[in-house]
Design an enzyme around this catalytic site. Structure first.
Site, PDB file in Angstrom:
ATOM      1  N   SER A  41       0.838  -1.202   0.000  1.00  0.00           N
ATOM      2  CA  SER A  41       0.000   0.000   0.000  1.00  0.00           C
ATOM      3  C   SER A  41       0.867   1.244   0.000  1.00  0.00           C
ATOM      4  CB  SER A  41      -0.865  -0.015   1.264  1.00  0.00           C
ATOM      5  OG  SER A  41      -1.478   1.233   1.446  1.00  0.00           O
TER       6      SER A  41
ATOM      7  N   TYR B 129      -2.321  -1.189  10.787  1.00  0.00           N
ATOM      8  CA  TYR B 129      -2.518  -1.772   9.457  1.00  0.00           C
ATOM      9  C   TYR B 129      -1.343  -1.406   8.548  1.00  0.00           C
ATOM     10  CZ  TYR B 129      -3.953  -1.848   4.594  1.00  0.00           C
ATOM     11  OH  TYR B 129      -3.973  -2.039   3.240  1.00  0.00           O
TER      12      TYR B 129
ATOM     13  N   LYS C  53       1.915  -3.692   6.596  1.00  0.00           N
ATOM     14  CA  LYS C  53       2.364  -3.672   5.191  1.00  0.00           C
ATOM     15  C   LYS C  53       3.866  -3.409   5.130  1.00  0.00           C
ATOM     16  CE  LYS C  53      -1.562  -4.466   3.263  1.00  0.00           C
ATOM     17  NZ  LYS C  53      -1.793  -5.805   2.723  1.00  0.00           N
TER      18      LYS C  53
ATOM     19  N   LEU D 121     -14.030   6.766   0.867  1.00  0.00           N
ATOM     20  CA  LEU D 121     -14.837   7.814   0.252  1.00  0.00           C
ATOM     21  C   LEU D 121     -15.820   7.301  -0.809  1.00  0.00           C
ATOM     22  CD1 LEU D 121     -15.421  10.838  -0.130  1.00  0.00           C
ATOM     23  CD2 LEU D 121     -13.487  10.910  -1.739  1.00  0.00           C
TER      24      LEU D 121
END
Ligand code: NAD
Ligand code: UFG
Length: 335
Positions: free
Chosen positions: A124, A149, A153, A200
């Protein structure tokens, strides 16, 4: 070529499975269905005409994974499985570290035991934390990550680099996604968040469909032209095709690639693009900023273009239109 896809019934995994099947790959999916549903398998079959092999299994189940590698002649793995909710990771850090790290270690051990050395991993843009924009693969990673989180990664990337260093046959691609949105144009698969969406685009779609009254825009006083945050939105089918390209150009060692468009879009711009693309109204209000949000980030996507021969082809308008097709079709296509 036979690809094992972990988390292959999830949002990005299911779109990637479609892209892989359309390129002629044979697929085995492993997913524990913690954030997906078996009906996605049937929808993949409806889109592609092929139903992949599927095992409902938690990746932390080493014996179960060993059995699957014994049955399926796996050439390469694409590893999507994991927990991904930023806010939940702050509430439940141990769960996030346990599931995301342990799943990856168990997978890497099974791969080693079965002589499989090619891996494409879902990383990410969050690993860049507070690096200057645009983020390039040479930017510093690991500084200013605001949640567990994102740390998982970053840690998994490090684990993969260490494993690649120890294994001369290893070919690992670390794909740093920017903001995946949209859906397959059929409207048969898409993102189906449980409860209130954190992201979003699903929230916008639910306001447009009348499921929610209005969108809260988190902050309008950021140092950006319209005061709202800027992100690099990427159509999930572009992202899916990025995985195919990563697999086809995989190389020795561990190599990170940005998968983004290189184009920044503000929250307000996205909302207005959605209204324009769909003709639906999206009511919104300005709310206080959300903790941990960065004002602006987007990709430098040059490395993926030069080494993978991949770049995005779909516009923000496509992302909005396909999100809306999924939003409106999904209720009647649920099997
Ligand atoms: P998703 O939740 O839709 O898909 C993940 C899938 O993995 C789900 O089907 C879930 O059931 C499965 N899974 C979770 N834990 C598992 C386990 N222990 N064993 C077996 N299966 C398990 O998420 P997504 O949006 O498709 O994301 C896929 C990957 O991409 C994740 O690793 C995520 O962190 C990463 N990623 C996502 C985004 C995004 O905005 N969606 C951005 C950057 C990176
Ligand atoms: N936003 C709102 N209202 C909402 C939801 C979001 O105004 O209801 C704003 C956010 O404040 C942010 C922008 O919309 O400015 C985008 O927010 P998202 O939650 O959709 O995406 P993020 O950039 O926060 O994070 C996403 C993924 C992360 C990943 C990151 C980088 O959720 O997992 O992109 O890839 F790490």
């Amino acid at each position: 070529m036979h690809i094992l896809v972990t988390g292959g019934l999830g949002y990005i995994g299911s779109h990637t499975v479609v892209a892989l099947i359309e390129k002629g790959y044979t697929i085995t999916i492993v997913d524990n269905l913690s954030n997906s549903s078996l009906s996605v398998l049937d929808r993949i079959a409806r889109i592609t005409g092929t139903k992949p092999a599927f095992y409902q299994l938690d990746l932390q189940d080493a014996a179960g994974l060993d059995d699957i590698f014994s049955i399926a002649p796996v050439d390469a793995v694409i590893h999507f499985a994991g927990l991904k909710a930023v806010g939940e990771s702050i509430q439940r850090p141990l769960t996030y570290y346990r599931v995301n790290i342990d799943s990856t270690l168990t997978l890497l051990e099974a791969m080693r035991a079965h002589d499989v050395h090619k891996l494409v991993f879902s990383s990410s843009a969050t690993v860049y934390g507070s690096a200057p924009i645009p983020y390039s693969e040479e930017s510093l990673v690991g500084q200013g990550i605001t949640n567990p989180y994102g740390q998982t990664k970053y840690m998994i990337e490090q684990i993969l680099r260490d494993v690649a260093q120890s294994d001369p046959d290893a070919e690992f691609s670390l794909l740093r996604y920017f903001n995946p949105v949209g859906a397959h144009p059929s409207g048969l698969i898409g993102e189906d968040p449980k409860g209130t969406p954190n992201n979003l685009m699903p929230f916008v779609a639910q306001v447009a469909s009348g499921q929610r009254e209005k969108l809260s825009i988190f902050g309008d006083s950021y140092p950006t032209p319209d005061g709202t945050c800027i992100r690099d939105y990427i159509h999930v089918m572009d992202l899916a095709e990025g995985h195919v390209a990563a697999l086809e150009h995989i190389r020795p060692g561990a190599t990170a690639y940005n998968l983004g468009s290189g184009i920044g879009t503000s929250v307000l711009e996205l909302v207005h693009a959605f209204i324009d693309a769909t003709g639906k109204d999206v009511a919104y209000e300005i709310a206080p900023p959300r903790a941990g949000d960065l004002p602006e980030f987007y990709a430098n996507p040059d490395l993926a273009a030069s080494e993978l021969g991949w770049s995005t082809t779909r516009s923000v308008e496509d992302m909005c239109r396909d999100t809306w097709a999924w939003q409106t079709n999904s209720a009647k296509t649920r099997l």
